[in-house]
Design an enzyme around this catalytic site. Structure first.
Site, PDB file in Angstrom:
ATOM      1  N   LYS A  76       0.867  -1.254   0.071  1.00 21.47           N
ATOM      2  CA  LYS A  76      -0.119   0.143  -0.042  1.00 21.47           C
ATOM      3  C   LYS A  76       0.815   1.127   0.026  1.00 21.47           C
ATOM      4  O   LYS A  76       1.915   1.441   0.774  1.00 21.47           O
ATOM      5  CB  LYS A  76      -1.045   0.154   1.064  1.00 21.47           C
ATOM      6  CG  LYS A  76      -1.991   1.068   1.280  1.00 21.47           C
ATOM      7  CD  LYS A  76      -2.809   0.951   2.434  1.00 21.47           C
ATOM      8  CE  LYS A  76      -3.807   1.961   2.653  1.00 21.47           C
ATOM      9  NZ  LYS A  76      -4.781   1.980   3.760  1.00 21.47           N
ATOM     10  N   SER A 151      -9.715   2.338   2.995  1.00 20.80           N
ATOM     11  CA  SER A 151      -8.794   3.140   2.208  1.00 20.80           C
ATOM     12  C   SER A 151      -8.003   2.364   1.328  1.00 20.80           C
ATOM     13  O   SER A 151      -7.436   2.571   0.613  1.00 20.80           O
ATOM     14  CB  SER A 151      -8.027   4.058   2.983  1.00 20.80           C
ATOM     15  OG  SER A 151      -7.191   3.434   4.027  1.00 20.80           O
ATOM     16  N   SER A 175     -10.163  -0.352   7.432  1.00 16.83           N
ATOM     17  CA  SER A 175      -9.745  -0.167   5.860  1.00 16.83           C
ATOM     18  C   SER A 175      -8.868  -1.036   5.382  1.00 16.83           C
ATOM     19  O   SER A 175      -8.486  -1.215   4.259  1.00 16.83           O
ATOM     20  CB  SER A 175      -8.719   1.261   5.871  1.00 16.83           C
ATOM     21  OG  SER A 175      -9.378   2.429   6.090  1.00 16.83           O
TER      22      SER A 175
END
Length: 484
Positions: A76, A151, A175
């Site tokens: 990420k 997210s 998330s």
């Protein structure tokens, strides 16, 4: 190759069925061909990935390889990676190349994993749909007109589309778990402090935790084995022994006590998702588990508590991005005040600006006691609810998200509706507990997630509980059409 588990890939690499370079090229080809429709990657690191794969092949030939040697993964874009852009999905950091690796990046590199690139995300991890990214929204592989969740939507979409074997992610209020549910993959958020936050760009420091997205609990266990553990560079890192997560996967479930919170099955939950979750619970009963109804009476307050605590911490953490030291700087500022104002206004998107403003407000003189202090007191009540629950049960289960993946753009103008997508996941972060989401029976062809919450530092138990279900079912093996 892309449909094999990490254990199967590792075995193939050792048997020279294919090399890490060939495996890496296979994934890079899939990213080049399939990701334009998804936008799950911000940066693809083809050159460095192939160089790492060549070194992995040398290690494999020497007979000194570990379980992750030569396995292609993604990070990420919230984790600092030396020599690769780390943008946090924001214009503010569009040109930032980290001079060092985050601890979890460092550990996975030491384990021999190959980094394919950096995945897209909501800006500074603020969002539940992956629509706030400066680089555009990520699309759900199961239906490109729908969101992947956020997210960590880029990591979830990349794993679901078989563009990487696994991906790192972060979870501040759901998330990891919410996008895992919407994309039909397995996602685990460990206990707060279990994985180092050093080198992870901060959103809300008392809530953020690094974790894993993978196709199965077994794959997640291989990644978490290398990520977890104490880090003296992180003052919030927990110096608690880390068990072997892979070794615990096949433990028996007979006598397991599963708590079902009545608050998680009321108004707001799509009845079809409730039915899918209960069908999964029935499977656990068949595996020898016992079902216990419990109550988490303060959990309905988790959303308002979170949206006081998290913005307060975000307003402090993001104060460092001022156009002076690094990050976006406006053109031709007329003075220092203009530099600050325009750099931040141009560098941050609307959702980040909204949360900074809320956070600054609740921390301001005259409002601190009324909002922030009160929210922290309720946060303790939420944690106490879990403490009492775990005196009765071993794990807690329920839906991960109240709905399946929603249409892109459908909630952008309604922040409150967007925030309610995390209603079942936020309490876990407020309490610092580990939680994960695994795929269960879909609804109308769209993935549904079962959330499993454990007591502190019980990640091994969660992975075991998830693995035994996945051993008995096939939902986690399903691939979106066109990404098989």
């Amino acid at each position: 190759m892309q449909n094999k588990s990490i254990a199967q890939m590792a075995a193939d690499l050792r048997l020279r069925t294919y090399s890490s370079v060939e495996l890496t090229r296979h994934y890079l080809e899939r990213i080049a061909r399939l990701d334009p429709a998804l936008n799950s990657f911000i940066t693809v690191a083809a050159e460095s990935a192939l160089a790492t794969a060549e070194r992995a092949d040398q290690t494999l030939r020497s007979g000194e390889a570990g379980p992750l040697t030569g396995i292609p993964i993604a990070h990420k874009d919230i984790f600092c990676t030396q020599g690769l852009k780390t943008s946090c999905g924001s214009r503010m950091l569009d040109g930032f190349v980290a001079p060092y690796d985050a601890t979890i990046v460092e550990r996975l590199a030491a384990a021999g994993a190959v980094v394919l690139g950096k995945t897209n995300m909501d800006e500074f991890a603020m969002g539940s749909s992956n629509e706030t990214s400066w680089y555009g929204p990520v699309r759900n592989p199961w239906d490109a007109a729908r969101v992947p969740g956020g997210s960590s939507g880029g990591s979830a979409a990349a794993v679901a589309a078989r563009l990487c074997a696994a991906a790192t992610a972060s979870d501040t209020g759901g998330s990891i778990r919410q996008p895992a549910a919407l994309c039909g993959v397995t996602g685990i958020k460990p206990t707060y402090g279990r994985c180092s936050r050093w080198g992870m760009i901060a959103f809300a420091s008392s809530l953020d935790q690094a974790g894993v997205m993978a196709r199965s609990a077994a794959d997640a266990a291989f990644i978490l084995d290398e990520m977890a553990g104490f880090d003296e560079r992180d003052s919030t890192s927990a110096d608690v022994p880390v068990p072997d997560y892979v070794d615990a996967l096949d433990d028996d479930l007979h006598g397991l006590r599963i708590g079902l919170p009545k608050e998680y099955f009321g108004a707001g939950l799509d009845a079809r998702i409730g039915d899918a979750v209960m069908a999964a619970i029935k499977e656990y009963e068949a595996l020898g588990a016992e079902i216990v109804e419990i109550s988490l009476p303060n959990s309905p307050l988790s959303v308002p508590v979170y949206y006081v605590v998290a913005p307060a911490e975000c307003s402090s953490n993001l104060a460092r991005f001022d156009g002076v030291r690094y990050g976006h700087r406006c053109d031709n500022p007329k003075d220092l005040q203009d530099l600050y104002e325009r750099s931040r206004a141009e560098g941050f998107g609307p959702e980040v600006q909204r949360r900074i403003m809320i956070g600054t407000y609740v921390l301001s003189a005259g409002y601190y006691d009324a909002y922030y202090l009160k929210a922290q007191k309720i946060r303790q009540l939420i944690a106490d609810d879990f403490k009492r629950a775990f005196e009765q049960v071993d794990v807690i289960m329920g839906p991960t998200s109240p709905t399946t993946a929603f249409q892109l753009g459908s909630k952008l103008d309604d922040p409150v509706s967007m925030y309610l997508n995390d209603i079942y996941t936020i309490a876990t972060n407020l309490a610092g507990l580990p939680g994960m989401s695994i795929p269960v029976e879909p609804v109308d062809g769209l993935p549904v997630g079962l959330q499993i919450i454990g007591n502190y530092f019980q990640e091994a138990r969660l992975l075991n509980v998830a693995h035994r279900y996945q051993h008995a079912t096939h939902w986690h093996q399903a691939a979106p059409a066109g990404f098989e």
